[in-house]
Design an enzyme around this catalytic site. Sequence first.
Site, PDB file in Angstrom:
ATOM      1  N   LEU A 142      43.265  39.454  52.072  1.00  0.00           N
ATOM      2  CA  LEU A 142      44.001  38.991  50.893  1.00  0.00           C
ATOM      3  C   LEU A 142      44.743  40.130  50.213  1.00  0.00           C
ATOM      4  O   LEU A 142      45.755  39.939  49.574  1.00  0.00           O
ATOM      5  CB  LEU A 142      43.032  38.379  49.870  1.00  0.00           C
ATOM      6  CG  LEU A 142      42.282  37.130  50.294  1.00  0.00           C
ATOM      7  CD1 LEU A 142      41.174  36.817  49.288  1.00  0.00           C
ATOM      8  CD2 LEU A 142      43.249  35.953  50.390  1.00  0.00           C
ATOM      9  N   GLY A 143      44.190  41.300  50.354  1.00  0.00           N
ATOM     10  CA  GLY A 143      44.809  42.431  49.677  1.00  0.00           C
ATOM     11  C   GLY A 143      44.091  43.700  50.058  1.00  0.00           C
ATOM     12  O   GLY A 143      43.021  43.676  50.670  1.00  0.00           O
ATOM     13  N   GLY A 145      43.008  47.433  48.373  1.00  0.00           N
ATOM     14  CA  GLY A 145      42.970  48.102  47.076  1.00  0.00           C
ATOM     15  C   GLY A 145      42.404  49.492  47.142  1.00  0.00           C
ATOM     16  O   GLY A 145      42.242  50.058  48.216  1.00  0.00           O
ATOM     17  N   PHE A 147      39.495  50.471  46.692  1.00  0.00           N
ATOM     18  CA  PHE A 147      38.165  50.595  47.273  1.00  0.00           C
ATOM     19  C   PHE A 147      38.077  50.177  48.730  1.00  0.00           C
ATOM     20  O   PHE A 147      37.157  50.540  49.425  1.00  0.00           O
ATOM     21  CB  PHE A 147      37.166  49.776  46.457  1.00  0.00           C
ATOM     22  CG  PHE A 147      36.980  50.316  45.082  1.00  0.00           C
ATOM     23  CD1 PHE A 147      36.101  51.365  44.852  1.00  0.00           C
ATOM     24  CD2 PHE A 147      37.703  49.810  44.021  1.00  0.00           C
ATOM     25  CE1 PHE A 147      35.943  51.880  43.590  1.00  0.00           C
ATOM     26  CE2 PHE A 147      37.539  50.322  42.758  1.00  0.00           C
ATOM     27  CZ  PHE A 147      36.662  51.366  42.537  1.00  0.00           C
ATOM     28  N   GLY A 148      39.018  49.371  49.157  1.00  0.00           N
ATOM     29  CA  GLY A 148      38.976  48.892  50.530  1.00  0.00           C
ATOM     30  C   GLY A 148      39.655  47.543  50.601  1.00  0.00           C
ATOM     31  O   GLY A 148      40.305  47.120  49.658  1.00  0.00           O
ATOM     32  N   VAL A 150      40.250  43.453  50.808  1.00  0.00           N
ATOM     33  CA  VAL A 150      39.673  42.235  50.232  1.00  0.00           C
ATOM     34  C   VAL A 150      39.957  41.093  51.201  1.00  0.00           C
ATOM     35  O   VAL A 150      41.091  40.894  51.620  1.00  0.00           O
ATOM     36  CB  VAL A 150      40.308  41.908  48.856  1.00  0.00           C
ATOM     37  CG1 VAL A 150      39.648  40.684  48.240  1.00  0.00           C
ATOM     38  CG2 VAL A 150      40.206  43.102  47.916  1.00  0.00           C
ATOM     39  N   LYS A 164      35.122  41.697  48.711  1.00  0.00           N
ATOM     40  CA  LYS A 164      35.727  43.003  48.509  1.00  0.00           C
ATOM     41  C   LYS A 164      34.845  44.023  49.206  1.00  0.00           C
ATOM     42  O   LYS A 164      33.655  44.113  48.912  1.00  0.00           O
ATOM     43  CB  LYS A 164      35.772  43.256  47.003  1.00  0.00           C
ATOM     44  CG  LYS A 164      36.642  44.367  46.578  1.00  0.00           C
ATOM     45  CD  LYS A 164      36.926  44.209  45.089  1.00  0.00           C
ATOM     46  CE  LYS A 164      37.549  45.437  44.529  1.00  0.00           C
ATOM     47  NZ  LYS A 164      37.996  45.223  43.155  1.00  0.00           N
ATOM     48  N   ASP A 256      42.059  48.919  33.537  1.00  0.00           N
ATOM     49  CA  ASP A 256      43.105  48.708  34.540  1.00  0.00           C
ATOM     50  C   ASP A 256      43.678  47.303  34.403  1.00  0.00           C
ATOM     51  O   ASP A 256      43.835  46.568  35.365  1.00  0.00           O
ATOM     52  CB  ASP A 256      42.532  48.932  35.937  1.00  0.00           C
ATOM     53  CG  ASP A 256      43.624  49.123  36.985  1.00  0.00           C
ATOM     54  OD1 ASP A 256      44.805  49.255  36.610  1.00  0.00           O
ATOM     55  OD2 ASP A 256      43.293  49.107  38.187  1.00  0.00           O
ATOM     56  N   ARG A 260      48.613  42.823  38.479  1.00  0.00           N
ATOM     57  CA  ARG A 260      48.049  42.876  39.843  1.00  0.00           C
ATOM     58  C   ARG A 260      46.542  42.608  39.824  1.00  0.00           C
ATOM     59  O   ARG A 260      45.947  42.304  40.853  1.00  0.00           O
ATOM     60  CB  ARG A 260      48.324  44.242  40.479  1.00  0.00           C
ATOM     61  CG  ARG A 260      47.691  45.393  39.737  1.00  0.00           C
ATOM     62  CD  ARG A 260      47.934  46.762  40.334  1.00  0.00           C
ATOM     63  NE  ARG A 260      47.403  47.778  39.416  1.00  0.00           N
ATOM     64  CZ  ARG A 260      48.050  48.267  38.378  1.00  0.00           C
ATOM     65  NH1 ARG A 260      49.281  47.879  38.134  1.00  0.00           N
ATOM     66  NH2 ARG A 260      47.486  49.143  37.567  1.00  0.00           N
ATOM     67  N   ASN A 261      45.937  42.754  38.655  1.00  0.00           N
ATOM     68  CA  ASN A 261      44.496  42.534  38.539  1.00  0.00           C
ATOM     69  C   ASN A 261      44.131  41.235  37.831  1.00  0.00           C
ATOM     70  O   ASN A 261      43.000  41.060  37.377  1.00  0.00           O
ATOM     71  CB  ASN A 261      43.833  43.718  37.836  1.00  0.00           C
ATOM     72  CG  ASN A 261      43.778  44.915  38.760  1.00  0.00           C
ATOM     73  OD1 ASN A 261      43.669  44.759  39.974  1.00  0.00           O
ATOM     74  ND2 ASN A 261      43.875  46.103  38.197  1.00  0.00           N
ATOM     75  N   ASP A 274      38.932  42.771  39.055  1.00  0.00           N
ATOM     76  CA  ASP A 274      38.951  44.187  39.351  1.00  0.00           C
ATOM     77  C   ASP A 274      38.333  45.036  38.256  1.00  0.00           C
ATOM     78  O   ASP A 274      39.017  45.732  37.512  1.00  0.00           O
ATOM     79  CB  ASP A 274      40.392  44.638  39.620  1.00  0.00           C
ATOM     80  CG  ASP A 274      40.401  45.945  40.396  1.00  0.00           C
ATOM     81  OD1 ASP A 274      39.301  46.441  40.703  1.00  0.00           O
ATOM     82  OD2 ASP A 274      41.485  46.455  40.665  1.00  0.00           O
TER      83      ASP A 274
HETATM   84  P1  ADP Z   1      41.551  46.732  44.055  1.00  0.00           P
HETATM   85  O1  ADP Z   1      42.225  46.897  42.752  1.00  0.00           O
HETATM   86  O2  ADP Z   1      40.331  47.549  44.236  1.00  0.00           O
HETATM   87  O3  ADP Z   1      42.497  46.884  45.171  1.00  0.00           O
HETATM   88  P2  ADP Z   1      41.509  43.897  43.636  1.00  0.00           P
HETATM   89  O4  ADP Z   1      40.288  43.188  43.236  1.00  0.00           O
HETATM   90  O5  ADP Z   1      42.562  44.078  42.610  1.00  0.00           O
HETATM   91  O6  ADP Z   1      41.072  45.271  44.248  1.00  0.00           O
HETATM   92  O7  ADP Z   1      42.112  43.127  44.900  1.00  0.00           O
HETATM   93  C1  ADP Z   1      43.301  43.496  45.584  1.00  0.00           C
HETATM   94  C2  ADP Z   1      44.140  42.242  45.878  1.00  0.00           C
HETATM   95  O8  ADP Z   1      43.433  41.315  46.702  1.00  0.00           O
HETATM   96  C3  ADP Z   1      44.507  41.447  44.630  1.00  0.00           C
HETATM   97  O9  ADP Z   1      45.659  41.945  44.018  1.00  0.00           O
HETATM   98  C4  ADP Z   1      44.694  40.060  45.187  1.00  0.00           C
HETATM   99  O10 ADP Z   1      45.980  39.893  45.734  1.00  0.00           O
HETATM  100  C5  ADP Z   1      43.674  39.977  46.300  1.00  0.00           C
HETATM  101  N1  ADP Z   1      42.401  39.401  45.794  1.00  0.00           N
HETATM  102  C6  ADP Z   1      41.369  40.086  45.285  1.00  0.00           C
HETATM  103  N2  ADP Z   1      40.364  39.280  44.891  1.00  0.00           N
HETATM  104  C7  ADP Z   1      40.777  38.032  45.169  1.00  0.00           C
HETATM  105  C8  ADP Z   1      40.186  36.725  44.964  1.00  0.00           C
HETATM  106  N3  ADP Z   1      38.984  36.598  44.415  1.00  0.00           N
HETATM  107  N4  ADP Z   1      40.885  35.639  45.330  1.00  0.00           N
HETATM  108  C9  ADP Z   1      42.120  35.787  45.861  1.00  0.00           C
HETATM  109  N5  ADP Z   1      42.736  36.962  46.064  1.00  0.00           N
HETATM  110  C10 ADP Z   1      42.083  38.076  45.725  1.00  0.00           C
HETATM  111 MG    MG Z   2      43.349  45.784  41.773  1.00  0.00          MG
END
Ligand code: ADP
Ligand code: MG
Length: 413
Positions: A142-143, A145, A147-148, A150, A164, A256, A260-261, A274
């Site tokens: 999905l993304g 970030g 930390f790694g 998702v 995550k 933060d 994006r969060n 996040d």
């Molecule tokens: P980090 O900031 O550590 O990279 P995030 O929690 O912001 O982690 O997640 C990174 C991306 O992954 C988000 O911007 C979003 O696009 C996707 N994502 C994260 N958590 C979810 C979720 N619960 N459902 C859908 N998409 C998610």
């Molecule tokens: Mg994030």
Amino acid sequence: MWGYEVAENFLFMQVTFCRWYYGDATRREAENWLLSTPNNDGSFLIRKSQLDYEQYALSIHFRDDVRHYRIVKKGDLFINPSHRFGSLLELVEFYQEAANGLVVKLASPCINVQVPQTSGVPQVVADEWEIERNFLELGEVLGEGNFGKVYKALWKGKVEVAVKTLKTDNMDKAEFLTEAQRMKEIRHHNLVRLYGVCTRNQPFYIVTEYLCNGNLKVYLSEGAGKECGQVTLTNISTQIAEGMTYLEEKKYVHRDLAARNILVGRNNECRIADFGLSRLTQDDEYSPKGSGAKIPTRWTAPEALFNHKFSSKSDVWSFGILLHEIISKGEIPYPGMTKDEVKKVIRGPGPPMRQHPNCPDRFYEIMQMCWRQDPKERPTFYQLQCDLDQITDYGQVSYENADADRTNQAFQP
Ligand code: ADP
Ligand code: MG
């Protein structure tokens, strides 16, 4: 006195048996429900006013928007003092016959088909704090970030969740577990819900609810959110303020806060996500120990950026930037400027960013309050939530509050 009580009870009985009565619904729930199918022009509901629990509010679907009217209870009930009623039922009947000054006459009661997204899940999963890793089938990414990665995943083959993964090289397991424990205590409908963790083996997982529309920045700039009107954008902003009010009360500093969060589910429901950088504040301000954490310059308040003083008030600054992202549908803050230029601008006396062409005056005034140099002069999230609520408040204005009327005009088509 006794007679009065009987009358009150009778009113209560009438109220509870009416299909349009959604007593404890919040303004945002009302908007979300009324804007979802099959509701249409004239669909309506009545709920208790969140500002004054003794009063009611009427919310009506009108041209893909929702209009709210305050129902004043002063002896009898009225929206406009020239039409007064002994009960809500009479009031509803009157406005079902003709609009009588409302934007549209009342049609059928709101149908709430929305199934809570996490229905059945928290009870099953949240009690097992440590989740069995084998129960999780990882799917698409999905993304990516700090930390790694998702992943979207299925829990026990049936419940959609987000996983995550954490690069654990520099991480202290005890610290991580304390952090996870705090996340578990955080429960609010505008914050991403933590289901559990996998910490018996590497890599560690954080398992949360899955939100189908991804992050708010992408949603507004590339997704279905491109079509959102200003009422919906304000609704989104208020949901975030509501979640932040909860964090502020818990003395939890996010650090933060940015589009994006924020994650988006069905019907524009928003959840703050996040908590990677979050820490529970011991006192009102938090200064990070190491310098390892990357600081998002464009979102960070001057005192946090230059003196490492993070507080709910530095979150308020970030919220102002987030409002800019929302109203501009995902535009990067300070477009065309380098980080160093941004650093210069945010020390200056004036508001760091100019008013975006799509930004109504009242909205920009709220942003400027968030950007006051002195953190103590910035509003609380609770204040912000109330101010944002008032932007879309129709009704009552024409005869009670001329100022509110002016703010409403910013949102009239
Ligand atoms: P980090 O900031 O550590 O990279 P995030 O929690 O912001 O982690 O997640 C990174 C991306 O992954 C988000 O911007 C979003 O696009 C996707 N994502 C994260 N958590 C979810 C979720 N619960 N459902 C859908 N998409 C998610
Ligand atoms: Mg994030």
